[in-house]
Scaffold this motif. Structure first.
Motif, PDB file in Angstrom:
ATOM      1  N   SER A   1      16.226 -16.401 -74.478  1.00  0.00           N
ATOM      2  CA  SER A   1      14.866 -16.126 -74.945  1.00  0.00           C
ATOM      3  C   SER A   1      14.812 -14.999 -75.969  1.00  0.00           C
ATOM      4  CB  SER A   1      13.961 -15.795 -73.762  1.00  0.00           C
ATOM      5  OG  SER A   1      14.434 -14.646 -73.104  1.00  0.00           O
ATOM      6  N   PHE A   2      15.819 -14.146 -76.023  1.00  0.00           N
ATOM      7  CA  PHE A   2      15.700 -13.024 -76.957  1.00  0.00           C
ATOM      8  C   PHE A   2      16.819 -12.891 -77.983  1.00  0.00           C
ATOM      9  CE2 PHE A   2      17.685 -11.172 -73.167  1.00  0.00           C
ATOM     10  CZ  PHE A   2      18.731 -10.443 -73.712  1.00  0.00           C
TER      11      PHE A   2
ATOM     12  N   SER B   1      14.221 -32.217 -75.577  1.00  0.00           N
ATOM     13  CA  SER B   1      15.054 -31.229 -76.277  1.00  0.00           C
ATOM     14  C   SER B   1      16.214 -30.831 -75.370  1.00  0.00           C
ATOM     15  CB  SER B   1      14.223 -30.012 -76.638  1.00  0.00           C
ATOM     16  OG  SER B   1      13.825 -29.361 -75.460  1.00  0.00           O
TER      17      SER B   1
ATOM     18  N   ASP C   1      18.415 -27.692 -73.906  1.00  0.00           N
ATOM     19  CA  ASP C   1      18.397 -26.228 -73.856  1.00  0.00           C
ATOM     20  C   ASP C   1      19.759 -25.700 -74.281  1.00  0.00           C
ATOM     21  OD1 ASP C   1      20.061 -25.737 -71.365  1.00  0.00           O
ATOM     22  OD2 ASP C   1      18.523 -27.088 -70.591  1.00  0.00           O
TER      23      ASP C   1
ATOM     24  N   ALA D   1      11.762 -20.464 -72.419  1.00  0.00           N
ATOM     25  CA  ALA D   1      12.553 -20.716 -73.631  1.00  0.00           C
ATOM     26  C   ALA D   1      13.066 -22.145 -73.682  1.00  0.00           C
ATOM     27  CB  ALA D   1      13.726 -19.751 -73.682  1.00  0.00           C
ATOM     28  N   GLU D   2      12.991 -22.832 -72.525  1.00  0.00           N
ATOM     29  CA  GLU D   2      13.692 -24.102 -72.483  1.00  0.00           C
ATOM     30  C   GLU D   2      12.776 -25.315 -72.609  1.00  0.00           C
ATOM     31  OE1 GLU D   2      16.109 -23.604 -69.060  1.00  0.00           O
ATOM     32  OE2 GLU D   2      17.178 -21.988 -70.079  1.00  0.00           O
ATOM     33  N   ILE D   3      11.481 -25.089 -72.842  1.00  0.00           N
ATOM     34  CA  ILE D   3      10.648 -26.259 -73.086  1.00  0.00           C
ATOM     35  C   ILE D   3      10.553 -26.501 -74.582  1.00  0.00           C
ATOM     36  CG2 ILE D   3       9.383 -26.016 -70.922  1.00  0.00           C
ATOM     37  CD1 ILE D   3       7.025 -24.993 -72.531  1.00  0.00           C
ATOM     38  N   ASP D   4      10.043 -27.679 -74.937  1.00  0.00           N
ATOM     39  CA  ASP D   4      10.074 -28.117 -76.326  1.00  0.00           C
ATOM     40  C   ASP D   4       9.398 -27.160 -77.302  1.00  0.00           C
ATOM     41  OD1 ASP D   4      11.631 -30.270 -76.353  1.00  0.00           O
ATOM     42  OD2 ASP D   4      10.056 -31.723 -75.894  1.00  0.00           O
TER      43      ASP D   4
ATOM     44  N   ILE E   1       8.971 -20.534 -78.808  1.00  0.00           N
ATOM     45  CA  ILE E   1       8.434 -19.394 -78.052  1.00  0.00           C
ATOM     46  C   ILE E   1       7.239 -18.747 -78.745  1.00  0.00           C
ATOM     47  CG2 ILE E   1       8.996 -17.138 -77.079  1.00  0.00           C
ATOM     48  CD1 ILE E   1      11.849 -18.107 -76.757  1.00  0.00           C
ATOM     49  N   PHE E   2       7.319 -18.623 -80.080  1.00  0.00           N
ATOM     50  CA  PHE E   2       6.207 -17.949 -80.764  1.00  0.00           C
ATOM     51  C   PHE E   2       4.902 -18.720 -80.603  1.00  0.00           C
ATOM     52  CE2 PHE E   2       5.447 -20.501 -84.553  1.00  0.00           C
ATOM     53  CZ  PHE E   2       6.633 -21.205 -84.721  1.00  0.00           C
TER      54      PHE E   2
ATOM     55  N   ILE F   1      11.536 -11.445 -74.620  1.00  0.00           N
ATOM     56  CA  ILE F   1      11.724 -12.187 -75.862  1.00  0.00           C
ATOM     57  C   ILE F   1      11.983 -11.219 -77.007  1.00  0.00           C
ATOM     58  CG2 ILE F   1      10.349 -14.185 -75.177  1.00  0.00           C
ATOM     59  CD1 ILE F   1       8.121 -12.965 -76.982  1.00  0.00           C
TER      60      ILE F   1
ATOM     61  N   LYS G   1       5.953 -12.994 -84.711  1.00  0.00           N
ATOM     62  CA  LYS G   1       5.640 -14.266 -85.364  1.00  0.00           C
ATOM     63  C   LYS G   1       4.427 -14.916 -84.697  1.00  0.00           C
ATOM     64  CE  LYS G   1       8.378 -18.192 -86.993  1.00  0.00           C
ATOM     65  NZ  LYS G   1       9.661 -18.884 -86.810  1.00  0.00           N
TER      66      LYS G   1
END
Lengths: 285, 249, 124
Positions: free
Chosen positions: A193-194, A268, A270, C5-8, C11-12, C46, C53
């Motif tokens: 995530s980062f 998608s 991961d 973070a792992e869904i389609d 993140i922004f 994050i 963004k």
């Protein structure tokens, strides 16, 4: 201002640990250096910090050769999996010496963080558990204030709470004053995530070097009946496939076609899955 | 900058062992002397070998500093060059401290303190070797101190050299060196000597060494010079051991 | 707000929509301060660049504005604006997919209308 690695090769006897590696670490970015055990991650970090000598190639730290160069290597703090501090040294002395060798080391902050992590600074290095050994090294890394901080398997032995705490402290420090962070790990989902850029290394070679965003969009998975999937992937670059009964899931590079039949499902991939697929294919071949 | 830091770090590595060393010396020789002095005023006490005990100590310390000292320098972004220069500086300073401690504290101070009653005497082996006298003068004491200092440098650096070798090689070679060198000089060569040379090999070697170290001529300056050259040579050879050293896998 | 973070969805985008949801629900009233980039990035683990963004999208749409040296605040009229936007999205996001799935399951138009009425009643 960056670290440039050009055509780096490292051989241990007959074994090639790094094979013609070229990459850059640009300033003030967070990199994930991803690879399986023995892929060459630690060797790469050890060579950049001149703890180990390269066989051939060139490494420039802010345009200066790194070998036997105090000024260049002092810009990097590498927290390694192996503990290089003397076993009999107390943690408070580790802080004291860190301050001497890295003048920007923030001693006050180091004691604050020790309290936060419940680390007894009067203990000797050898008296600490695996988790606390990682913690004291992480504290130094978070307080050392060098422009480049490399973390090799930083959360080894840490429980979930401390891992969370460390990641938050790292992001907090980074967002207040950015610096270059390279995190080497095989636990990708925790950092996905980062990290801004992902570098995947496999068998001493760079397999992927791109932004995390691009990497996530570089592939997708498609599933459905075996015949349908096979038909769809016939002209595509696939990095792996799983079959389960009459169903098949294929992992495909690129973007999905615009006109996908309703029988196929696109999702998608991961980072973790992409990583496993990318680093597995080499072995199967 | 890192040279200075490394020097201070390496000096600090010597401090604890030195305190222990002098505590032991005090405990086993000086303290009993006080006791004897107070009860039996006529007893004469001769203490010998402090200078050589110091040399053995320096060799042993030289042998053990690399294993922990070198990795922590890599951790703190210090080049091998800075580390090694820091090493030479710390070896020099420690040898100087040990010589001063021996000559001025143990030898002169205690001798002066007890000289009147002739009960306590510190015998310097180097004084005996170079001046063949049990009545040292200021001049002979200063000369033997000079030899002691240069000899300390050499012995300490020899320890550093072995320490570097030990760091780089595996256990088998380590054991081979540790056992092999004493066996070679104490068992194998004497055996060869008595079997084939009738003892003349060792007597030739001793004569040669006696010559170059100025023992035969009673020329301590020759000792200083020869041990100084040995120190420089050992330092250069050691640098080749250290200059490409890496962390162990 | 939950960030994954792992869904389609990038993140922004999730950050942007999470804050919009919070504004709509009244958690961040108009003219109130919203969390800083640091707070957002630390809280959701994050990258600050990603958080920025997401926030910049809100700034561009005049949902939040920056006060130099103070922080970020919800614009006046943001709630109405968001509602308008969401209403426009409503058909695409919910109605068309509802009809598509209903067709697959062979649910009639009337049945759906009944279900919607039932849904509204159950809410009360």
């Amino acid at each position: 201002m960056s670290i440039e690695i050009k055509n780096l090769t490292k051989k241990f006897g007959n074994v090639t640990a790094l094979d013609n590696v070229s990459l850059n670490f640009e300033n003030n970015k967070i990199y994930g250096l991803l690879g399986r055990n023995g892929a060459g991650k630690s060797t790469l970090l050890n060579i950049i910090t001149n703890r180990v000598f390269k066989t051939s190639g060139e490494i420039l730290i802010d345009n200066e050769n790194n070998e036997e160069n105090d000024k260049a290597i002092s810009k990097i703090y590498l927290m390694s999996e192996k503990t290089l501090y003397p076993q009999d040294m107390k943690i408070k002395d580790v802080f004291k010496w860190s301050k001497r060798f890295y003048p920007d080391f923030d001693t006050k902050r180091a004691y604050e963080l020790s309290k936060l992590f419940d680390l007894n600074t009067n203990k000797k290095v050898k008296a600490l558990s695996t988790g606390f050994t990682s913690i004291f090294k992480l504290i130094v890394a978070l307080c050392v204030n060098t422009p480049y901080v490399f973390l090799d398997e930083p959360v080894l032995g840490l429980d979930a709470n401390n891992r969370e705490l460390f990641y938050k402290l790292l992001i907090e420090k980074y967002s207040k004053e950015p610096f270059t962070v390279v995190i080497s790990t095989h636990l990708i989902e925790e950092i996905s995530s980062f990290i801004e850029n992902a570098i995947i290394i496999d068998n001493g070679k760079i397999v992927v070097n791109t932004t995390t965003e691009e990497l996530l969009q570089s592939g997708y998975s498609i599933s459905g009946k075996i015949s349908d999937v096979d038909n769809y992937i016939s002209d595509k670059e696939i990095i792996g496939e799983d079959t389960f009964g009459g169903l098949k899931t294929a992992y495909v590079m690129g973007r999905p076609d615009a006109d996908i039949s309703e029988n196929l499902e696109v999702t998608s991939i991961d980072l973790q899955k992409l990583f496993v697929k990318l680093t597995n294919t080499r072995e199967v071949k | 900058m890192q040279i200075k830091n490394s020097f201070i770090f390496q000096l600090s590595q010597y401090i604890k062992p030195m305190i222990i060393f002098y505590s032991i010396i005090l405990a086993i020789t000086v303290v009993p002397c006080f006791f004897i002095f107070s009860s039996e005023p006529v007893t004469v006490m001769t203490v010998s070998g402090w200078d050589f005990a110091g040399l053995i100590f320096l060799f042993v310390i030289g042998c053990v500093t690399t294993n922990e000292g070198f990795p922590v320098h890599l951790q703190n972004s210090v080049s091998r060059k800075s580390y090694f220069i820091g090493k030479i500086l710390s070896v020099t300073v420690v040898s100087a401290i040990m010589t001063i401690m021996y000559t001025f504290i143990l030898q002169l101070l205690f001798e002066t303190a007890f000289l009147g009653s002739k009960v306590f005497q510190v015998e310097s082996i180097l004084n005996l070797i170079y001046f063949e006298t049990d009545k040292p003068t200021i001049k002979s004491t200063l000369w033997s101190s000079a030899v002691l200092f240069v000899l300390s440098l050499f012995i300490n650096m020899l320890g550093v050299f072995f320490s570097g070798i030990y760091y780089r090689v595996g256990t088998i070679i380590k054991v081979t060196i540790s056992a092999g060198i004493p066996l070679l000089f104490l068992l194998f060569l004497p055996l060869i000597d008595s079997l084939f040379f009738g003892g003349s090999l060792y007597s030739t070697i001793f004569e040669f060494l006696g010559n170059i170290f100025g023992v035969i001529e009673h020329a301590p300056w020759k000792g200083c010079l020869s041990f100084g050259i040995l120190f420089v040579v050992t330092t250069i050879i050691s640098w080749f051991v250290y200059r490409r050293m890496s962390i162990k896998k | 707000m939950i960030i994954n973070a792992e869904i389609d969805k990038p993140i922004f985008q999730q950050i942007k929509e999470g804050i919009e949801d919070a504004i709509l629900s009244g958690a961040f009233p108009e003219e109130s301060q919203i969390p800083s980039i640091t707070e957002i990035s630390v809280n959701y683990k994050i990258n600050p660049a990603t958080a920025l963004k997401g926030i910049n999208l809100l700034v561009e749409n005049n949902i939040v504005y920056k006060k130099r040296g103070v922080g970020m605040f919800v614009c006046e009229g943001a709630v109405n604006k968001l509602m308008e936007n969401r209403k426009n999205d409503f058909y695409d996001k919910f109605v068309s997919s509802l009809v598509l799935e209903a067709k697959r399951l062979k649910i009639s138009e009337n049945d759906i209308k009944n279900m919607i009425e039932r849904g509204f009643k159950d809410e009360h």
